[in-house]
Design an enzyme around this catalytic site. Sequence first.
Site, short mmCIF file in Angstrom:
data_model
loop_
_atom_site.label_atom_id
_atom_site.label_comp_id
_atom_site.label_asym_id
_atom_site.label_seq_id
_atom_site.Cartn_x
_atom_site.Cartn_y
_atom_site.Cartn_z
N GLU A 93 43.90 65.89 2.23
CA GLU A 93 43.96 64.62 2.97
C GLU A 93 43.45 63.42 2.17
O GLU A 93 42.39 62.86 2.49
CB GLU A 93 43.20 64.73 4.29
CG GLU A 93 43.80 65.73 5.26
CD GLU A 93 43.21 65.66 6.66
OE1 GLU A 93 42.22 64.93 6.85
OE2 GLU A 93 43.76 66.32 7.57
N GLU A 109 46.95 72.85 8.33
CA GLU A 109 45.96 72.75 9.41
C GLU A 109 46.65 72.36 10.70
O GLU A 109 47.56 71.53 10.70
CB GLU A 109 44.90 71.67 9.12
CG GLU A 109 43.90 72.02 8.07
CD GLU A 109 42.84 70.94 7.90
OE1 GLU A 109 42.53 70.23 8.88
OE2 GLU A 109 42.33 70.82 6.77
C1 NOJ Z 1 41.17 67.65 8.81
C2 NOJ Z 1 40.20 68.08 7.77
O1 NOJ Z 1 40.86 68.57 6.65
C3 NOJ Z 1 39.17 69.08 8.26
O2 NOJ Z 1 38.15 69.12 7.33
C4 NOJ Z 1 38.70 68.70 9.64
O3 NOJ Z 1 37.65 69.50 10.08
C5 NOJ Z 1 39.87 68.79 10.59
N1 NOJ Z 1 40.90 67.88 10.16
C6 NOJ Z 1 39.53 68.47 12.03
O4 NOJ Z 1 39.14 67.16 12.13
#
Ligand code: NOJ
Length: 446
Positions: free
Chosen positions: A164, A351
């Site tokens: 990200e 994710e």
């Molecule tokens: C994106 C992130 O990569 C991760 O570290 C985070 O915990 C999750 N989203 C949930 O917010």
Amino acid sequence: MNKFPKNFLWGAACASYQCEGAWDEDGKGPNIWDDFCHMGGHVKNQDNGDIACDCYHRVQEDVALMKQCGLQAYRFSVSWARIFPNGDGIVNPLGFIYYDELVDSLLKNGIQPMITLYHWDLPSALQDRGGWLNRDITRAFARYAEVVAQHFKGRVHTYMTLNEPQCIAQLGYGVGVHAPGLVLDEEKVAQVFHVLCLAHSAGMRAIKAVDPTATVGVVTCGRQCYPQTDTPQNRESAYQETFNLSSPGWQFTSNIFLDSLILRKYDETAPETVRRFAHTIDPSDWDMMETPDFIGINIYNGEMVDAEGRYVKPHPGAPVTACKWKVTPEVMHYCTLHIYRRYGIPVYITENGLSCNDKVYLDGAVHDAERIDFLHRYLLELQKGIAEGAPVLGYLHWSLFDNFEWAEGYDERFGMIYVDYKDGRRILKDSVKWYRNVIESNGDSL
Ligand code: NOJ
């Protein structure tokens, strides 16, 4: 007909700072999240990742649980400051202890390890030299990538360079709610994006030089729109709005990063500040960009738009998660199609998940019906994108464990495995038992 392709990979994900703990053990150097938390005032309840889920000391137990959950893959990140306590220079001889045990144990149990090289925990020493604003970091990142790839050659075949970039740049350097906590102007944020593109590229080259058979991707997030009703015109509006940089929040689009990386240009909808920055880029930089082998999509929700691409507000009382994020399963149908249409390379869902107000019930179990329903709906929609031709290689749920949710500390529980932070005890939630069936049937049980 199978709902998911034959070799579809099912797994779950987590990240070093969020779950490992052992923040100062075995020669690890400090990183920006250690500093950000220890400084106080940035994270709910003054929580920190010093102990987190204590994964560092529980490898065998954790991998046994993963096996029990039927996982085929585990996406985790390496903590850069364990390998290079100063970010660069000398390799810490003890830096790989935990990862060696983890990787070997995963392999022994038939679970594929997938490594993210950078999930936000930059060695403090590199931050002192400007962090992602200083393009010298690309050399340090390439060295780190090379050392990790060399170390795991023959054992790990899939890497993700950065997680990200949008959050790294905007949350870390734009609004300062994440480490390193800087509040800088938009041009500087654009500069961070550019350095991240160069770092991904240098890192990818370094991995391939060591192990030409490795698959190297990058993980993105950002605005994804979906049509209010499914007509060709509405679909087109949703696609256009997804990548429209002139809408508020250009920092949270996939294309602000992926266009430079893959298309090697900025979109014409880019705002003035971004275009100003783009003029300062040395043209030879574009030749250094490396197209990833795949794009990892982190996707939690999306924006519904009408035929004109206008945002449609959710109806009052529409479902939300514990942290009040919208629940919009439809986005799963379209996001993979959007990314594939624009960039033409395969994707993973790296994710997807939600935080719930999970608790241990009187019967000792954690009944997270909400997570099951969420997952069920999102996976059914994912399948539609696949049926329409999106090359989706796998799905990795976020997260395997409840963990440290950055500025929200431990308040948000995203895991399919409950963690009791008092003593580190793990409890499989109902959702992971349900997920196991999905995996076993390759999605046919949905
Ligand atoms: C994106 C992130 O990569 C991760 O570290 C985070 O915990 C999750 N989203 C949930 O917010």
